[in-house]
Design a protein around this motif. Structure first.
Motif, short mmCIF file in Angstrom:
data_model
loop_
_atom_site.label_atom_id
_atom_site.label_comp_id
_atom_site.label_asym_id
_atom_site.label_seq_id
_atom_site.Cartn_x
_atom_site.Cartn_y
_atom_site.Cartn_z
N MET A 1 44.80 79.95 84.83
CA MET A 1 45.00 80.17 83.40
C MET A 1 45.83 79.06 82.79
O MET A 1 45.58 78.66 81.66
CB MET A 1 45.66 81.54 83.20
N ALA A 2 46.83 78.52 83.48
CA ALA A 2 47.74 77.54 82.91
C ALA A 2 47.03 76.26 82.47
O ALA A 2 47.50 75.58 81.58
CB ALA A 2 48.84 77.20 83.91
N GLU A 3 45.87 75.95 83.07
CA GLU A 3 45.18 74.73 82.73
C GLU A 3 44.44 74.83 81.40
O GLU A 3 43.83 73.86 80.96
CB GLU A 3 44.21 74.33 83.85
N ARG A 4 44.49 75.93 80.73
CA ARG A 4 43.76 76.13 79.48
C ARG A 4 44.51 75.65 78.25
O ARG A 4 44.04 75.83 77.15
CB ARG A 4 43.41 77.60 79.32
N GLY A 5 45.67 75.08 78.39
CA GLY A 5 46.43 74.62 77.22
C GLY A 5 47.36 75.69 76.70
O GLY A 5 47.94 76.45 77.47
N ARG A 6 47.50 75.74 75.40
CA ARG A 6 48.42 76.68 74.76
C ARG A 6 48.00 78.12 75.02
O ARG A 6 46.82 78.45 74.98
CB ARG A 6 48.42 76.41 73.25
N LEU A 7 48.97 78.99 75.30
CA LEU A 7 48.71 80.40 75.57
C LEU A 7 49.53 81.27 74.64
O LEU A 7 50.70 80.98 74.37
CB LEU A 7 49.08 80.74 77.02
N VAL A 8 48.93 82.35 74.17
CA VAL A 8 49.61 83.36 73.37
C VAL A 8 49.57 84.66 74.17
O VAL A 8 48.50 85.08 74.63
CB VAL A 8 48.93 83.55 72.00
N LEU A 99 45.85 88.20 68.08
CA LEU A 99 44.62 87.42 68.01
C LEU A 99 44.68 86.39 66.87
O LEU A 99 44.20 85.26 67.03
CB LEU A 99 43.42 88.35 67.83
N ALA A 100 45.29 86.78 65.76
CA ALA A 100 45.43 85.84 64.64
C ALA A 100 46.30 84.66 65.03
O ALA A 100 46.01 83.51 64.69
CB ALA A 100 46.02 86.56 63.42
N LEU A 101 47.38 84.91 65.78
CA LEU A 101 48.23 83.81 66.24
C LEU A 101 47.45 82.91 67.19
O LEU A 101 47.56 81.68 67.12
CB LEU A 101 49.50 84.34 66.92
N GLY A 102 46.66 83.51 68.06
CA GLY A 102 45.83 82.72 68.95
C GLY A 102 44.91 81.79 68.17
O GLY A 102 44.77 80.61 68.52
N ASP A 103 44.34 82.29 67.09
CA ASP A 103 43.49 81.45 66.24
C ASP A 103 44.30 80.33 65.60
O ASP A 103 43.90 79.18 65.62
CB ASP A 103 42.82 82.28 65.14
N ARG A 104 45.46 80.69 65.05
CA ARG A 104 46.28 79.70 64.35
C ARG A 104 46.72 78.57 65.27
O ARG A 104 46.74 77.40 64.89
CB ARG A 104 47.50 80.36 63.70
N LEU A 105 47.05 78.92 66.51
CA LEU A 105 47.54 77.92 67.46
C LEU A 105 46.42 77.31 68.31
O LEU A 105 46.69 76.47 69.17
CB LEU A 105 48.60 78.54 68.38
N ASP A 106 45.19 77.75 68.07
CA ASP A 106 44.04 77.31 68.86
C ASP A 106 44.34 77.54 70.34
O ASP A 106 44.22 76.64 71.18
CB ASP A 106 43.72 75.84 68.59
N ALA A 107 44.75 78.78 70.66
CA ALA A 107 45.24 79.11 71.99
C ALA A 107 44.42 80.23 72.62
O ALA A 107 43.76 81.00 71.94
CB ALA A 107 46.70 79.56 71.89
N HIS A 115 40.35 96.88 76.88
CA HIS A 115 39.39 97.14 75.80
C HIS A 115 39.17 95.92 74.91
O HIS A 115 38.24 95.90 74.11
CB HIS A 115 39.79 98.38 74.99
N TRP A 116 40.00 94.88 75.07
CA TRP A 116 39.79 93.64 74.32
C TRP A 116 38.59 92.87 74.87
O TRP A 116 38.08 91.97 74.21
CB TRP A 116 41.01 92.74 74.42
N GLY A 117 38.21 93.17 76.11
CA GLY A 117 37.16 92.39 76.76
C GLY A 117 37.75 91.12 77.34
O GLY A 117 38.96 90.97 77.48
N ALA A 118 36.87 90.19 77.68
CA ALA A 118 37.29 88.91 78.24
C ALA A 118 36.31 87.85 77.79
O ALA A 118 35.23 88.15 77.30
CB ALA A 118 37.35 88.98 79.76
N GLY A 119 36.70 86.63 77.96
CA GLY A 119 35.86 85.51 77.57
C GLY A 119 36.29 84.93 76.25
O GLY A 119 37.11 85.51 75.53
N GLY A 120 35.79 83.76 75.96
CA GLY A 120 36.22 83.08 74.74
C GLY A 120 37.70 82.79 74.82
O GLY A 120 38.18 82.22 75.79
N ARG A 121 38.42 83.23 73.82
CA ARG A 121 39.87 83.01 73.77
C ARG A 121 40.67 84.11 74.46
O ARG A 121 41.89 84.07 74.44
CB ARG A 121 40.33 82.94 72.32
#
Length: 126
Positions: A1-8, A99-107, A115-121
């Motif tokens: 997971m750490a190799e994916r860049g910014r994380l929220v 999720l909104a913060l993830g979008d803002r930070l491109d994270a 229940h959020w599922g997986a994949g994408g962000r």
């Protein structure tokens, strides 16, 4: 997971780490200067710790020692969270702000809520 860049991190992931639950090792490996949490999810984490008569100052100091950044909720985040709402959709305000913060930070958003599922962000820790 750490190799994916910014994380929220969602509160559920931070709480899994604090409690030593499944996925705690994954969270610990991923915490660092590139990791962030929304102030709303920080509040959820603190609320749970305090409600269970645990020492928030210790939990807070531990999380901050990894370089975790606490990001304010912006007007953009608030409006993005509002647009994500659907009747019966199952995402709380805290979930939508994360999720909104993830979008803002491109994270990538890290959660233990299946229940959020997986994949994408979205990255599940267990």
């Amino acid at each position: 997971m750490a190799e994916r860049g910014r994380l929220v991190f969602d509160a559920s992931a931070l709480l899994a780490f604090i409690q030593g639950e499944d996925g705690a090792d994954e969270v610990e490996r991923s915490l660092g200067p590139e990791s962030a949490v929304s102030a709303a999810n920080w509040s959820e984490t603190a609320q749970w710790v305090l409600a269970h008569a645990r020492d928030w100052s210790v939990a807070s100091a531990l999380l901050r020692s990894y370089g975790l950044t606490i990001e304010p909720v912006t007007v953009t985040d608030a409006e993005s969270a509002a647009r994500r709402w659907t009747r019966g959709g199952g995402l709380s305000l805290g979930d939508r702000l994360c999720l909104a913060l993830g979008d803002r930070l491109d994270a990538v958003v890290v959660t233990a809520d299946r229940h959020w599922g997986a994949g994408g962000r979205i990255c599940q820790i267990r």
